[in-house]
Design an enzyme around this catalytic site. Structure first.
Site, mmCIF file in Angstrom:
data_model
loop_
_atom_site.group_PDB
_atom_site.id
_atom_site.type_symbol
_atom_site.label_atom_id
_atom_site.label_comp_id
_atom_site.label_asym_id
_atom_site.label_seq_id
_atom_site.Cartn_x
_atom_site.Cartn_y
_atom_site.Cartn_z
ATOM 1 N N ARG A 85 59.255 61.915 59.001
ATOM 2 C CA ARG A 85 60.362 62.864 58.811
ATOM 3 C C ARG A 85 60.618 63.055 57.324
ATOM 4 N NH1 ARG A 85 64.370 65.283 61.814
ATOM 5 N NH2 ARG A 85 66.371 65.638 60.822
ATOM 6 N N SER A 329 61.673 57.903 56.222
ATOM 7 C CA SER A 329 62.449 58.043 54.982
ATOM 8 C C SER A 329 63.607 59.015 55.154
ATOM 9 C CB SER A 329 61.547 58.537 53.841
ATOM 10 O OG SER A 329 61.194 59.899 54.029
ATOM 11 N N ASP A 330 63.454 59.999 56.070
ATOM 12 C CA ASP A 330 64.393 61.120 56.190
ATOM 13 C C ASP A 330 64.598 61.772 54.824
ATOM 14 O OD1 ASP A 330 65.962 62.922 57.551
ATOM 15 O OD2 ASP A 330 67.769 61.717 57.454
ATOM 16 N N HIS A 331 63.503 61.949 54.097
ATOM 17 C CA HIS A 331 63.504 62.521 52.758
ATOM 18 C C HIS A 331 64.054 63.948 52.805
ATOM 19 C CE1 HIS A 331 61.961 63.058 48.640
ATOM 20 N NE2 HIS A 331 61.480 64.221 49.039
#
Length: 449
Positions: A85, A329-331
């Site tokens: 993600r 990471s949900d960057h």
């Protein structure tokens, strides 16, 4: 050789075809041989971009004379991380991130494969956009970039996207990104269609009506800050619906993010029933809680919001037990203009590609998680869910590898991060675990100074 900030990129064909051996390393990874050598030191031999051998027998005395040898000095060597993600900015949001900058950050953080979110401008809902992403990744990327495509046209949650054509073009999974599909009938049709192509559905579970104007976790802390809250039930209600649709359709379903104990109960029931359901948790929700927001720190304004400390601990325990499959990471890069605003008005999101591993190592240092489990949740499990050949130290697997010292300390300096935006929740935090080397297909794409 092309040099980047704090990194070296190498593309020499002579180097690529020369056998490369990483020796004197602590090997951590999901190899069938791991039980034999995980307690000692060993090495990895790379030939033509693939792992030719791994284990204690890969030592300098046993290698061919023409091999290039890198002595790791006892550092950890593991598969490269796979992030399911991340927002990469292209197309349409290049002011926030580009594939070049996102993959530079990924390489520096030990991430060798990124599953890119589809909620771009335009969204990834046509085969031509998938092709654009693949070409841009090939031309400007340092690590592998796999596109995920939209579940519904325009991400509007109304009409199903052409899943078959998008998959044929190269889409690895199907999602509406940060958009939750309200209409259960539409989602049912999308999941049924995806099942026919054996495609993975990734859905962000949130009841937008119940979440309303909430900007942080609902509870006492939000009340004291004078901010509107998002109840835990906003996630759980939609997740429960989604799991029931997975049972109804037989589609492979992956919950993009779970953040509450209510969600964990739903996932546990689904897995006990044998449903093809998996889930992920962000590194932020594993290592931070709502109290870290402190004096309205907007870099910690996330969606879903950070939860209470007891919820964080339950997430870590669920990860340790294997109930939670994957760490992401949900960057989500956001520029200064959208973050340096009053908390309620600031955009959600934080960058995380470059700090995901180091943040995860905090859980190892505290004794909450083993290093083997941390690496498995960042490598093997996402590879299994996405059906990728990398993510393991098996002979014949792609040589996507990283070398890192899990105990080397450093302080996060946003100015030195490779992402275009600097909205890290770990600004000036003391971390451990520097990545020293990142290889993709046997080629060095990052080498720390």
């Amino acid at each position: 050789m092309v040099e980047g900030r704090g990194a070296k990129m190498m593309f020499s064909s002579a180097i690529a075809h020369q056998p490369l051996a990483l020796v004197n390393a602590r090997l951590v990874g999901a190899s069938s041989l791991s039980a034999e050598w995980r307690r000692g030191r060993g090495g990895v031999l790379i030939v033509d971009g693939l792992i030719r051998d791994a284990g204690p027998g890969v030592a300098q005395a046993n290698l061919p004379s023409h091999a290039r040898i890198l002595d790791c000095g006892g550092d950890v060597v593991s598969p490269g991380l796979i992030d399911m993600r991340a927002f990469v900015g292209e197309p349409g949001a290049e002011h926030r991130e580009t594939i070049a900058s996102a993959t530079a950050a990924a390489a520096a953080g030990g991430v060798t494969t990124i599953l890119a979110r589809p909620d771009t401008f335009p969204p990834v809902d046509e085969a031509s956009v998938v092709d654009f992403l693949l070409r841009r990744a090939r031309d400007t990327g340092r690590v592998r970039v796999a596109p995920s495509a939209a579940l519904t046209q325009g991400l509007r949650g109304e009409e199903i996207a052409e899943i078959g054509l998008l998959q044929q073009a190269g889409a690895l999974a199907f999602s509406d990104g940060a958009h939750s599909i309200r209409n259960a009938r539409v989602l049912r049709r999308a999941m049924s269609y995806a099942r026919d192509f054996d495609a993975l559905v990734i859905h962000y579970a949130e009841d937008r009506d119940l979440a309303g104007e909430g900007v942080m976790n609902e509870g006492e802390f939000a009340t004291r800050l004078g901010l509107s809250g998002v109840p835990r039930e906003a996630e759980a209600i939609v997740l429960d619906r989604d799991v029931r649709l997975a049972a109804l359709t037989g589609a492979r379903y992956h919950a993009a993010l779970v953040t509450t104990s209510l969600s964990l109960e739903i996932i546990a029931r689904a897995k006990a029933a044998g449903l093809p359901v998996t889930c992920a948790v962000s590194i932020n929700h594993l290592t931070l809680n709502e109290s870290d927001i402190g004096d309205y720190r907007t870099f910690l304004k996330l969606s879903p919001p950070l939860r209470r400390e007891d919820e964080r601990r339950e997430l870590v325990a669920a990860l340790a037990s294997g109930l939670i499959d994957v760490i992401v990471s949900d960057h989500n890069p956001q520029d200064v203009e959208t973050k340096r605003l009053p908390f309620a008005e600031a955009e959600d999101g934080a960058i995380g590609l470059e700090t995901m591993l180091s943040a995860g190592l905090r859980l190892v240092s505290s004794g909450e998680l083993t290093l083997d489990r941390l690496i498995e949740a960042m490598t093997l499990r996402p590879a299994e869910i996405l059906r990728l050949p990398q993510g393991r130290l098996d002979v014949g697997a792609p040589a996507d590898l990283i070398r890192f010292d899990p105990e080397e300390p450093y302080v996060v300096d946003p100015a030195k991060l490779h992402s275009r935006c600097k909205n890290t929740p770990f600004d000036e935090a003391r971390m451990e675990g520097r990545v020293k080397l990142t290889l993709v297909g046997g080629e060095i794409v990052y080498e720390g100074e």
